[in-house]
Design a protein around this motif. Structure first.
Motif, PDB file in Angstrom:
ATOM      1  N   ILE A  81       0.870  -1.181   0.000  1.00 17.51           N
ATOM      2  CA  ILE A  81       0.000   0.000   0.000  1.00 17.51           C
ATOM      3  C   ILE A  81       0.905   1.229   0.000  1.00 17.51           C
ATOM      4  O   ILE A  81       1.617   1.474   0.971  1.00 17.51           O
ATOM      5  CB  ILE A  81      -0.912   0.049   1.249  1.00 17.51           C
ATOM      6  N   ALA A  82       0.871   1.960  -1.100  1.00 19.95           N
ATOM      7  CA  ALA A  82       1.624   3.222  -1.160  1.00 19.95           C
ATOM      8  C   ALA A  82       0.735   4.290  -0.534  1.00 19.95           C
ATOM      9  O   ALA A  82      -0.464   4.348  -0.806  1.00 19.95           O
ATOM     10  CB  ALA A  82       1.950   3.587  -2.599  1.00 19.95           C
ATOM     11  N   ILE A  83       1.324   5.124   0.311  1.00 19.45           N
ATOM     12  CA  ILE A  83       0.545   6.181   0.960  1.00 19.45           C
ATOM     13  C   ILE A  83       1.171   7.522   0.600  1.00 19.45           C
ATOM     14  O   ILE A  83       2.374   7.725   0.789  1.00 19.45           O
ATOM     15  CB  ILE A  83       0.510   6.000   2.490  1.00 19.45           C
ATOM     16  N   GLY A  84       0.352   8.395   0.060  1.00 21.83           N
ATOM     17  CA  GLY A  84       0.821   9.728  -0.318  1.00 21.83           C
ATOM     18  C   GLY A  84       0.070  10.792   0.455  1.00 21.83           C
ATOM     19  O   GLY A  84      -1.162  10.775   0.517  1.00 21.83           O
ATOM     20  N   MET A  85       0.843  11.691   1.060  1.00 25.56           N
ATOM     21  CA  MET A  85       0.264  12.826   1.769  1.00 25.56           C
ATOM     22  C   MET A  85       0.507  14.048   0.878  1.00 25.56           C
ATOM     23  O   MET A  85       1.666  14.405   0.632  1.00 25.56           O
ATOM     24  CB  MET A  85       0.956  13.023   3.115  1.00 25.56           C
ATOM     25  N   PHE A  86      -0.543  14.656   0.397  1.00 21.18           N
ATOM     26  CA  PHE A  86      -0.411  15.774  -0.540  1.00 21.18           C
ATOM     27  C   PHE A  86      -0.538  17.117   0.167  1.00 21.18           C
ATOM     28  O   PHE A  86      -1.321  17.260   1.101  1.00 21.18           O
ATOM     29  CB  PHE A  86      -1.442  15.630  -1.666  1.00 21.18           C
ATOM     30  N   LYS A  87       0.254  18.091  -0.295  1.00 20.56           N
ATOM     31  CA  LYS A  87       0.252  19.439   0.302  1.00 20.56           C
ATOM     32  C   LYS A  87      -1.084  20.123   0.078  1.00 20.56           C
ATOM     33  O   LYS A  87      -1.544  20.883   0.919  1.00 20.56           O
ATOM     34  CB  LYS A  87       1.347  20.305  -0.344  1.00 20.56           C
ATOM     35  N   ASN A  88      -1.672  19.886  -1.086  1.00 14.64           N
ATOM     36  CA  ASN A  88      -2.916  20.572  -1.419  1.00 14.64           C
ATOM     37  C   ASN A  88      -4.022  19.558  -1.677  1.00 14.64           C
ATOM     38  O   ASN A  88      -3.765  18.369  -1.849  1.00 14.64           O
ATOM     39  CB  ASN A  88      -2.727  21.464  -2.649  1.00 14.64           C
ATOM     40  N   ILE A 102      -5.034  12.692   1.306  1.00 13.87           N
ATOM     41  CA  ILE A 102      -4.342  11.439   1.595  1.00 13.87           C
ATOM     42  C   ILE A 102      -4.804  10.400   0.579  1.00 13.87           C
ATOM     43  O   ILE A 102      -6.003  10.192   0.404  1.00 13.87           O
ATOM     44  CB  ILE A 102      -4.682  10.932   3.017  1.00 13.87           C
ATOM     45  N   VAL A 103      -3.826   9.795  -0.090  1.00 20.04           N
ATOM     46  CA  VAL A 103      -4.145   8.753  -1.063  1.00 20.04           C
ATOM     47  C   VAL A 103      -3.424   7.476  -0.652  1.00 20.04           C
ATOM     48  O   VAL A 103      -2.206   7.468  -0.499  1.00 20.04           O
ATOM     49  CB  VAL A 103      -3.726   9.176  -2.492  1.00 20.04           C
ATOM     50  N   CYS A 104      -4.199   6.424  -0.429  1.00 22.45           N
ATOM     51  CA  CYS A 104      -3.649   5.106  -0.086  1.00 22.45           C
ATOM     52  C   CYS A 104      -3.866   4.214  -1.310  1.00 22.45           C
ATOM     53  O   CYS A 104      -4.978   3.745  -1.553  1.00 22.45           O
ATOM     54  CB  CYS A 104      -4.369   4.524   1.120  1.00 22.45           C
ATOM     55  N   LEU A 105      -2.817   4.049  -2.088  1.00 21.42           N
ATOM     56  CA  LEU A 105      -2.906   3.315  -3.356  1.00 21.42           C
ATOM     57  C   LEU A 105      -2.528   1.854  -3.144  1.00 21.42           C
ATOM     58  O   LEU A 105      -1.378   1.541  -2.852  1.00 21.42           O
ATOM     59  CB  LEU A 105      -1.983   3.960  -4.393  1.00 21.42           C
ATOM     60  N   PHE A 106      -3.513   0.992  -3.307  1.00 19.52           N
ATOM     61  CA  PHE A 106      -3.285  -0.440  -3.123  1.00 19.52           C
ATOM     62  C   PHE A 106      -2.649  -1.034  -4.364  1.00 19.52           C
ATOM     63  O   PHE A 106      -3.045  -0.733  -5.489  1.00 19.52           O
ATOM     64  CB  PHE A 106      -4.617  -1.156  -2.852  1.00 19.52           C
ATOM     65  N   CYS A 107      -1.696  -1.885  -4.125  1.00 17.40           N
ATOM     66  CA  CYS A 107      -0.916  -2.511  -5.179  1.00 17.40           C
ATOM     67  C   CYS A 107      -1.015  -4.014  -4.926  1.00 17.40           C
ATOM     68  O   CYS A 107      -0.424  -4.522  -3.981  1.00 17.40           O
ATOM     69  CB  CYS A 107       0.507  -1.960  -5.014  1.00 17.40           C
ATOM     70  N   VAL A 108      -1.865  -4.708  -5.723  1.00 17.96           N
ATOM     71  CA  VAL A 108      -2.145  -6.127  -5.466  1.00 17.96           C
ATOM     72  C   VAL A 108      -2.023  -6.931  -6.754  1.00 17.96           C
ATOM     73  O   VAL A 108      -2.527  -6.527  -7.801  1.00 17.96           O
ATOM     74  CB  VAL A 108      -3.576  -6.299  -4.875  1.00 17.96           C
ATOM     75  N   LYS A 109      -1.368  -8.082  -6.644  1.00 16.79           N
ATOM     76  CA  LYS A 109      -1.206  -8.987  -7.796  1.00 16.79           C
ATOM     77  C   LYS A 109      -2.568  -9.462  -8.271  1.00 16.79           C
ATOM     78  O   LYS A 109      -3.432  -9.790  -7.456  1.00 16.79           O
ATOM     79  CB  LYS A 109      -0.387 -10.218  -7.409  1.00 16.79           C
ATOM     80  N   ALA A 110      -2.723  -9.544  -9.579  1.00 18.94           N
ATOM     81  CA  ALA A 110      -3.948 -10.112 -10.155  1.00 18.94           C
ATOM     82  C   ALA A 110      -3.878 -11.627 -10.057  1.00 18.94           C
ATOM     83  O   ALA A 110      -2.805 -12.208 -10.189  1.00 18.94           O
ATOM     84  CB  ALA A 110      -4.088  -9.680 -11.609  1.00 18.94           C
ATOM     85  N   GLY A 111      -5.039 -12.253  -9.838  1.00 14.42           N
ATOM     86  CA  GLY A 111      -5.079 -13.709  -9.756  1.00 14.42           C
ATOM     87  C   GLY A 111      -4.282 -14.217  -8.573  1.00 14.42           C
ATOM     88  O   GLY A 111      -3.982 -13.470  -7.648  1.00 14.42           O
ATOM     89  N   ASP A 112      -3.938 -15.474  -8.576  1.00 12.99           N
ATOM     90  CA  ASP A 112      -3.014 -16.028  -7.590  1.00 12.99           C
ATOM     91  C   ASP A 112      -3.484 -15.785  -6.148  1.00 12.99           C
ATOM     92  O   ASP A 112      -2.684 -15.523  -5.262  1.00 12.99           O
ATOM     93  CB  ASP A 112      -1.631 -15.383  -7.829  1.00 12.99           C
ATOM     94  N   GLY A 113      -4.801 -15.787  -5.919  1.00 18.72           N
ATOM     95  CA  GLY A 113      -5.314 -15.564  -4.571  1.00 18.72           C
ATOM     96  C   GLY A 113      -5.208 -14.111  -4.136  1.00 18.72           C
ATOM     97  O   GLY A 113      -5.425 -13.784  -2.979  1.00 18.72           O
ATOM     98  N   GLY A 114      -4.855 -13.223  -5.061  1.00 17.46           N
ATOM     99  CA  GLY A 114      -4.696 -11.812  -4.747  1.00 17.46           C
ATOM    100  C   GLY A 114      -5.951 -11.167  -4.193  1.00 17.46           C
ATOM    101  O   GLY A 114      -5.882 -10.246  -3.399  1.00 17.46           O
TER     102      GLY A 114
END
Length: 152
Positions: A81-88, A102-114
């Motif tokens: 999970i990438a988390i970005g705190m933005f100034k504006n 605040i943006v919490c960008l989930f990064c998950v493999k496709a398939g494979d029980g992801g």
């Protein structure tokens, strides 16, 4: 369903503060670059395409200035999970119709029980983001360490 330990998921190398994006596209690209730089994804364009596909299905702004864009992608090497705190504030389709910082960008493999891993990560993070004290703490963070601590 086994609970995910956020301490094991939150990687300080993919948390950033004081980001300067002012659009959703800039925010997603900056965060995808962060994921790419740390070898979480193999292709920024492929990953972004999958994120935008999920964005087209429904709002990922959950209110309180927070968005949780996510999607499963073949380009993901390692879940995180990438988390970005933005100034504006960034205009975003959200449940309260307000912009996000605040943006919490989930990064998950496709398939494979992801899918189940994705749901466990989402549940763990959403539980924290539903707590007003955690959100207040996040909004006042200035360092990567403070961001991680707010979730733990």
């Amino acid at each position: 369903m086994q609970q995910v330990d956020l301490n094991n998921i939150l990687d300080e190398k993919i948390i950033a503060v004081n980001l300067t994006g002012s659009t959703k596209a800039e925010a997603i690209t900056q965060m995808a670059q962060l994921l790419s730089d740390q070898n979480y994804i193999s292709s920024i364009p492929s990953f972004e395409k999958d994120i935008y596909y999920r964005e087209s299905l429904g709002k990922t702004g959950i209110g309180n200035g927070i968005a949780i864009p996510h999607g499963q992608s073949e380009s993901v090497i390692k879940n995180g999970i990438a988390i970005g705190m933005f100034k504006n504030e960034i205009p975003w389709e959200s449940l309260d119709d307000k912009p996000v910082r605040i943006v919490c960008l989930f990064c998950v493999k496709a398939g494979d029980g992801g899918e189940s891993e994705h749901l466990r990560m989402l549940a763990a993070l959403a539980g924290k983001l539903g707590n007003d004290n955690v959100v207040e703490q996040l909004m006042s963070t200035t360092t990567v360490e403070e961001v991680k601590q707010a979730f733990l």
